[in-house]
Motif scaffolding. Structure first.
Motif, PDB file in Angstrom:
ATOM      1  N   TYR A 195      44.606  54.399  33.203  1.00 13.40           N
ATOM      2  CA  TYR A 195      44.962  53.418  32.180  1.00 13.40           C
ATOM      3  C   TYR A 195      43.763  52.521  31.939  1.00 13.40           C
ATOM      4  O   TYR A 195      42.941  52.293  32.835  1.00 13.40           O
ATOM      5  CB  TYR A 195      46.164  52.599  32.627  1.00 13.40           C
ATOM      6  N   ILE A 196      43.685  52.005  30.707  1.00  9.84           N
ATOM      7  CA  ILE A 196      42.533  51.196  30.312  1.00  9.84           C
ATOM      8  C   ILE A 196      42.989  49.795  29.904  1.00  9.84           C
ATOM      9  O   ILE A 196      43.979  49.627  29.180  1.00  9.84           O
ATOM     10  CB  ILE A 196      41.778  51.837  29.122  1.00  9.84           C
ATOM     11  N   LEU A 197      42.256  48.801  30.390  1.00  7.29           N
ATOM     12  CA  LEU A 197      42.495  47.409  30.018  1.00  7.29           C
ATOM     13  C   LEU A 197      41.174  46.802  29.553  1.00  7.29           C
ATOM     14  O   LEU A 197      40.152  46.918  30.230  1.00  7.29           O
ATOM     15  CB  LEU A 197      43.020  46.620  31.224  1.00  7.29           C
ATOM     16  N   PHE A 198      41.194  46.182  28.346  1.00  7.91           N
ATOM     17  CA  PHE A 198      40.004  45.507  27.822  1.00  7.91           C
ATOM     18  C   PHE A 198      40.119  44.001  28.040  1.00  7.91           C
ATOM     19  O   PHE A 198      41.220  43.446  28.067  1.00  7.91           O
ATOM     20  CB  PHE A 198      39.850  45.777  26.319  1.00  7.91           C
ATOM     21  N   ASN A 199      38.963  43.341  28.162  1.00  8.06           N
ATOM     22  CA  ASN A 199      38.990  41.887  28.127  1.00  8.06           C
ATOM     23  C   ASN A 199      39.109  41.448  26.663  1.00  8.06           C
ATOM     24  O   ASN A 199      39.175  42.273  25.755  1.00  8.06           O
ATOM     25  CB  ASN A 199      37.758  41.287  28.820  1.00  8.06           C
ATOM     26  N   GLU A 200      39.151  40.150  26.428  1.00  8.98           N
ATOM     27  CA  GLU A 200      39.481  39.648  25.090  1.00  8.98           C
ATOM     28  C   GLU A 200      38.504  40.108  24.013  1.00  8.98           C
ATOM     29  O   GLU A 200      38.909  40.483  22.907  1.00  8.98           O
ATOM     30  CB  GLU A 200      39.555  38.115  25.111  1.00  8.98           C
ATOM     31  N   PHE A 209      42.793  53.700  38.130  1.00  9.11           N
ATOM     32  CA  PHE A 209      43.024  55.041  38.663  1.00  9.11           C
ATOM     33  C   PHE A 209      44.320  55.033  39.477  1.00  9.11           C
ATOM     34  O   PHE A 209      44.368  54.468  40.567  1.00  9.11           O
ATOM     35  CB  PHE A 209      41.851  55.481  39.541  1.00  9.11           C
ATOM     36  N   VAL A 210      45.361  55.670  38.951  1.00  6.89           N
ATOM     37  CA  VAL A 210      46.663  55.646  39.599  1.00  6.89           C
ATOM     38  C   VAL A 210      46.655  56.433  40.909  1.00  6.89           C
ATOM     39  O   VAL A 210      47.309  56.050  41.883  1.00  6.89           O
ATOM     40  CB  VAL A 210      47.748  56.199  38.649  1.00  6.89           C
ATOM     41  N   SER A 211      45.918  57.527  40.960  1.00  7.33           N
ATOM     42  CA  SER A 211      45.941  58.386  42.147  1.00  7.33           C
ATOM     43  C   SER A 211      45.405  57.679  43.384  1.00  7.33           C
ATOM     44  O   SER A 211      45.871  57.909  44.502  1.00  7.33           O
ATOM     45  CB  SER A 211      45.140  59.670  41.901  1.00  7.33           C
ATOM     46  N   THR A 212      44.420  56.801  43.201  1.00  2.44           N
ATOM     47  CA  THR A 212      43.834  56.084  44.334  1.00  2.44           C
ATOM     48  C   THR A 212      44.168  54.595  44.320  1.00  2.44           C
ATOM     49  O   THR A 212      43.805  53.879  45.258  1.00  2.44           O
ATOM     50  CB  THR A 212      42.304  56.242  44.339  1.00  2.44           C
ATOM     51  N   MET A 213      44.850  54.140  43.273  1.00  2.00           N
ATOM     52  CA  MET A 213      45.222  52.726  43.119  1.00  2.00           C
ATOM     53  C   MET A 213      43.983  51.838  43.201  1.00  2.00           C
ATOM     54  O   MET A 213      43.967  50.809  43.876  1.00  2.00           O
ATOM     55  CB  MET A 213      46.265  52.326  44.157  1.00  2.00           C
ATOM     56  N   THR A 214      42.936  52.256  42.492  1.00  2.00           N
ATOM     57  CA  THR A 214      41.698  51.483  42.433  1.00  2.00           C
ATOM     58  C   THR A 214      41.310  51.276  40.968  1.00  2.00           C
ATOM     59  O   THR A 214      41.885  51.887  40.062  1.00  2.00           O
ATOM     60  CB  THR A 214      40.550  52.197  43.166  1.00  2.00           C
ATOM     61  N   THR A 215      40.332  50.413  40.751  1.00  2.00           N
ATOM     62  CA  THR A 215      39.855  50.179  39.387  1.00  2.00           C
ATOM     63  C   THR A 215      38.330  50.194  39.358  1.00  2.00           C
ATOM     64  O   THR A 215      37.667  50.060  40.391  1.00  2.00           O
ATOM     65  CB  THR A 215      40.332  48.820  38.833  1.00  2.00           C
ATOM     66  N   GLU A 216      37.810  50.342  38.149  1.00  2.00           N
ATOM     67  CA  GLU A 216      36.362  50.229  37.944  1.00  2.00           C
ATOM     68  C   GLU A 216      36.123  49.586  36.585  1.00  2.00           C
ATOM     69  O   GLU A 216      36.729  49.981  35.590  1.00  2.00           O
ATOM     70  CB  GLU A 216      35.679  51.598  38.000  1.00  2.00           C
ATOM     71  N   VAL A 217      35.251  48.587  36.575  1.00  2.00           N
ATOM     72  CA  VAL A 217      34.919  47.890  35.329  1.00  2.00           C
ATOM     73  C   VAL A 217      33.642  48.477  34.748  1.00  2.00           C
ATOM     74  O   VAL A 217      32.634  48.632  35.452  1.00  2.00           O
ATOM     75  CB  VAL A 217      34.743  46.373  35.572  1.00  2.00           C
TER      76      VAL A 217
END
Length: 251
Positions: A195-200, A209-217
């Motif tokens: 899933y993707i989330l943008f800042n304003e 990343f759902v499989s590892t429950m981690t994120t990367e910016v």
């Protein structure tokens, strides 16, 4: 002969009366144990393991999570008994949508929980130790006490949520608007989405990343894409996420 029988009967009577009491005392002695803390954690380059104990008296229950680098995150519940210095129980967890169980045994030593390892046998989705008495507690997984509030703030024990680096909040990825499905040779395939989330101002994008429950910016480039060390997000017929130049997610 009759006197001997009477004497034997009296002894048997006293023995039968005494045994349950002795057995009760022994059981209480067995259940004497060191005090468990409320929260434990191990964190390093390999990832995070967290154990939040919700009921510290037998039966012991709580949340147990393994979020290790390069492996799917396992999260679930623990239920067991603390007898002496051994915490023995069943870990019921979900990984890739499948529920499994495995026997877990920890050694409680100097306020730390040291996980034991040994030969296991698996039947279906259940795993147990073949010889629990011969486990090795080598310290490779050692959980130390941690502040429960800090643990909660990390979102690690908040099932289904990941801490966002952009907002600092615990976010449930499935509620985000942009979902990208796995791709193989340009076509959608089975597997966990991202899933993707943008800042304003959309100068940064965070990949969940759902499989590892981690994120990367990743940050916006002069070309109008978003890129990091390995990943590049391209806005094309929706979005395509590349890893080292290969399209791995799209939607």
């Amino acid at each position: 002969m009759k006197k001997q029988l009477i004497f034997f009967s009296i002894l048997l009577f006293f023995y039968s009366c005494k045994s349950p009491k002795e057995e009760s005392i022994e059981t209480k002695e067995d259940l004497k144990s060191q005090a468990l803390a409320s929260c434990y954690k191990m964190e390093g380059n390999a990832g995070i393991i967290a154990f939040q104990i919700e009921h510290a008296a037998n039966p012991i229950t709580g949340k147990l999570i393994y979020s290790l680098s390069g492996k799917d995150r396992n999260q679930g519940s623990f239920s067991g008994l603390l007898i002496g210095d051994k915490l023995t129980g069943t870990y019921t967890f979900h990984s890739e949508g499948i529920e499994s169980t495995r026997e877990s045994i920890f050694l409680l030593k100097d306020g730390m929980l040291i996980e034991g390892f040994g030969e296991i046998e698996t039947k279906g989705n259940a795993a147990k130790f073949k010889v629990p008495e011969s486990l090795t507690f080598d310290g490779s997984i050692t959980l130390t006490t941690t502040d429960c509030e800090l643990l909660a703030a990390s979102c690690i024990v908040d099932f289904g949520r990941i801490k966002s680096s952009l907002t600092g909040d615990c976010i449930e990825p499935s509620k985000l608007e942009i979902k990208l499905n796995p791709l193989k040779d340009g076509a959608t395939t089975q597997g966990s989405p991202v899933y993707i989330l943008f800042n304003e101002d959309k100068s940064q994008a965070e990949i969940f990343f759902v499989s590892t429950m981690t994120t990367e910016v990743i940050k916006k480039t002069n070309e109008g894409n978003w890129a990091g060390s390995d990943y590049k997000l391209i806005s094309w017929k929706g979005y395509v996420l590349q890893r080292n130049g290969i399209a791995v997610f799209g939607g």
